[in-house]
Design a protein around this motif. Structure first.
Motif, PDB file in Angstrom:
ATOM      1  N   ASN A   1      27.483  79.980  12.329  1.00 35.48           N
ATOM      2  CA  ASN A   1      26.705  80.502  11.206  1.00 35.48           C
ATOM      3  C   ASN A   1      26.457  82.009  11.396  1.00 35.48           C
ATOM      4  N   SER A   2      27.525  82.730  11.790  1.00 31.17           N
ATOM      5  CA  SER A   2      27.372  84.146  12.170  1.00 31.17           C
ATOM      6  C   SER A   2      28.350  85.061  11.438  1.00 31.17           C
ATOM      7  N   VAL A   3      27.865  86.253  11.122  1.00 26.86           N
ATOM      8  CA  VAL A   3      28.696  87.295  10.511  1.00 26.86           C
ATOM      9  C   VAL A   3      28.462  88.593  11.286  1.00 26.86           C
ATOM     10  N   LEU A   4      29.529  89.375  11.450  1.00 32.20           N
ATOM     11  CA  LEU A   4      29.425  90.650  12.160  1.00 32.20           C
ATOM     12  C   LEU A   4      29.637  91.820  11.202  1.00 32.20           C
ATOM     13  N   LEU A   5      28.646  92.706  11.170  1.00 32.37           N
ATOM     14  CA  LEU A   5      28.836  94.010  10.510  1.00 32.37           C
ATOM     15  C   LEU A   5      29.186  94.996  11.612  1.00 32.37           C
ATOM     16  N   ALA A   6      30.158  95.860  11.335  1.00 28.94           N
ATOM     17  CA  ALA A   6      30.531  96.862  12.342  1.00 28.94           C
ATOM     18  C   ALA A   6      30.472  98.244  11.714  1.00 28.94           C
ATOM     19  N   SER A   7      30.170  99.217  12.552  1.00 29.58           N
ATOM     20  CA  SER A   7      30.229 100.603  12.112  1.00 29.58           C
ATOM     21  C   SER A   7      31.664 100.905  11.697  1.00 29.58           C
TER      22      SER A   7
END
Length: 349
Positions: free
Chosen positions: A299-305
Motif C-alpha cells: 500500500n505504498s507509493v514513492l514520490l521522488a525529486s
C-alpha cells in the motif's frame, strides 16, 4: 539498569523477537522469508533495489519518545526521553544480532520452498534496516555501530522520528536516512504521534531543517490514516518542502489488532487507490517531485525529486557496491554518487 527487563524480554521472545543484549533487538521480516522462497520482495526492493533476503531488520535501541497510534509494535517497547540505561558495545550488539539473524535464516533454509541460490545469498547480510522499533539515533554509540556495518559492506537504512535533533545533527552518513513524518501540523502530530517531549513540534521542525542539509539520500516517510492526516495536502507540501527530501514515501496504514485500544478502526485504513490519489495530489502541489514507483502489496507509493529523472528514466535505485567502495576509500558518499537505474517493472503505474 537494563532497558529490557526479564519480563519484557520473555514477552518479546514469545512474539518472535530476538532480544540482543540489554537494549537491542532483531526480528525476521516476512519479506526476507518471501524473497528467500523466490516470491516478491518488500517495497524497499521495488523502490531502491534492496534484496529483501539479504536484509536484517534491527534496532540498537528499543525505546522511543513517541507512542504513535499506528505503531503495531509500541505495546511491547518502553518509552524514554533520554539514555539512562546500561550500554552494550556496538561490537557486541552487531556480532550477536548477525549470529541470531543467521540462525533464523538457517531455519528458513530448511523449508522445501527456499531456493538454493537465494539460500547462498541470504547467508550474507547486505542491508540493515534500522527501523524495527524505537529510536536508533538515541543509542549513544550509533556512529560506531554504523561504521561497523559499513566496514562489513552492509548498507544502512536508518529511520528516526525527529525527536532527537542533536543526535541527528551528529549522525555520520548512512546509506539512506528516513524521517518519519506523521502529521503536517502541531495538533495532528500530537494526536497521531503521541509524543512525550513537551517541545515535540520544535524538535520535529529542527529535524526537518537538519534533513535538508544532509548530503546522503533522504526520505520523508508518511504513514497515512484516513480521517487523521490525509486531508491537509497543502500543509503537507509546505512541511515537506522544509525538509527538502530526495524521496517522499507514502504508506497507507494497514490494520493490526493492537489498534483497537487506540481509537483506530478499519475506517482509518486507506485503500491503495486512496494512497495513489493522495500521492497524485501531493505531487501536483510539489513542483520538484513526481510519482516514481509503487508497491501495491505494501500500500505504498514513492514520490521522488525530479533530479532522479534523467530523460524519462528514473534512478531511484542504489548502487550498493559503489556506496561500500566509497566508504572503504574514506569518502563520505553523497546522494548522486551511488544512484542506479530503476527497472521498468518497479515504476509507478
Amino acid at each position: 539498569g537494563a532497558m529490557i527487563s526479564e519480563e519484557r524480554r520473555a514477552r518479546m521472545e514469545s512474539q518472535g523477537w530476538d532480544v540482543v543484549g540489554s537494549h537491542s533487538a532483531t526480528k525476521l521480516c516476512r519479506w526476507t522469508k518471501s524473497m528467500l522462497q523466490g516470491k516478491g520482495g518488500c517495497y524497499k526492493h521495488t523502490f531502491y533495489g534492496i534484496m529483501s533476503h539479504q536484509c536484517m531488520e534491527h534496532t540498537p535501541n528499543v525505546s522511543c519518545a513517541n507512542k504513535c497510534v499506528f505503531c503495531w509494535r509500541n505495546h511491547i517497547n518502553p518509552v524514554a526521553l533520554d539514555w539512562k540505561f546500561d550500554q552494550d558495545s556496538p561490537e557486541s550488539i552487531l556480532e550477536e544480532s548477525l549470529k541470531k539473524h543467521y540462525a533464523t535464516i538457517e531455519r528458513q533454509c530448511l523449508s522445501p520452498n527456499a531456493l538454493e541460490h537465494r539460500k547462498v545469498e541470504a547467508r550474507q547480510v547486505r542491508h540493515c534496516a534500522l527501523s524495527l522499533v524505537g529510536e536508533p539515533v538515541a543509542y549513544p554509540a550509533i556512529a560506531k555501530f554504523l561504521a561497523l556495518l559499513h566496514e562489513k559492506r552492509i548498507s544502512s537504512f536508518l529511520v528516526t522520528n525527529g525527536q532527537f535533533p542533536d543526535a541527528l545533527q551528529a549522525l555520520p552518513p548512512v546509506t539512506q536516512l528516513y524521517l518519519s513524518c506523521d502529521a503536517p501540523d502541531r495538533s495532528s502530530l500530537e494526536a497521531v504521534g503521541k509524543p512525550l517531549f513537551k517541545d515535540f513540534w520544535e524538535r520535529y521542525e529542527a529535524s526537518l531543517d537538519i534533513l535538508r542539509l544532509r548530503k546522503e539520500r533522504t526520505v520523508c516517510r508518511l504513514t497515512l490514516l484516513r480521517g487523521k492526516n490525509m486531508d491537509q495536502v497543502d500543509a503537507w507540501a509546505q512541511l515537506l518542502e522544509r525538509g527538502s527530501p530526495d524521496f517522499v514515501e507514502l504508506k497507507g496504514a494497514t490494520f493490526a489488532p493492537v489498534f483497537g485500544g487506540k481509537g483506530l478502526t478499519m475506517m482509518n485504513m486507506p485503500t491503495h487507490q486512496e494512497v495513489r490519489e493522495f500521492a497524485k495530489r501531493l505531487a501536483d502541489t510539489m513542483p520538484g517531485y513526481d510519482l516514481a514507483c509503487e508497491h501495491e502489496h505494501s500500500n505504498s507509493v514513492l514520490l521522488a525529486s525530479r533530479r532522479f529523472l534523467q530523460g524519462d528514466v528514473w534512478n531511484t535505485w542504489i548502487d550498493f557496491d559503489l556506496f561500500s567502495d566509497l566508504v572503504e576509500a574514506g569518502k563520505k558518499p553523497e546522494t548522486m554518487d551511488y544512484i542506479a537505474q530503476t527497472p521498468d517493472w518497479a515504476r509507478y503505474g
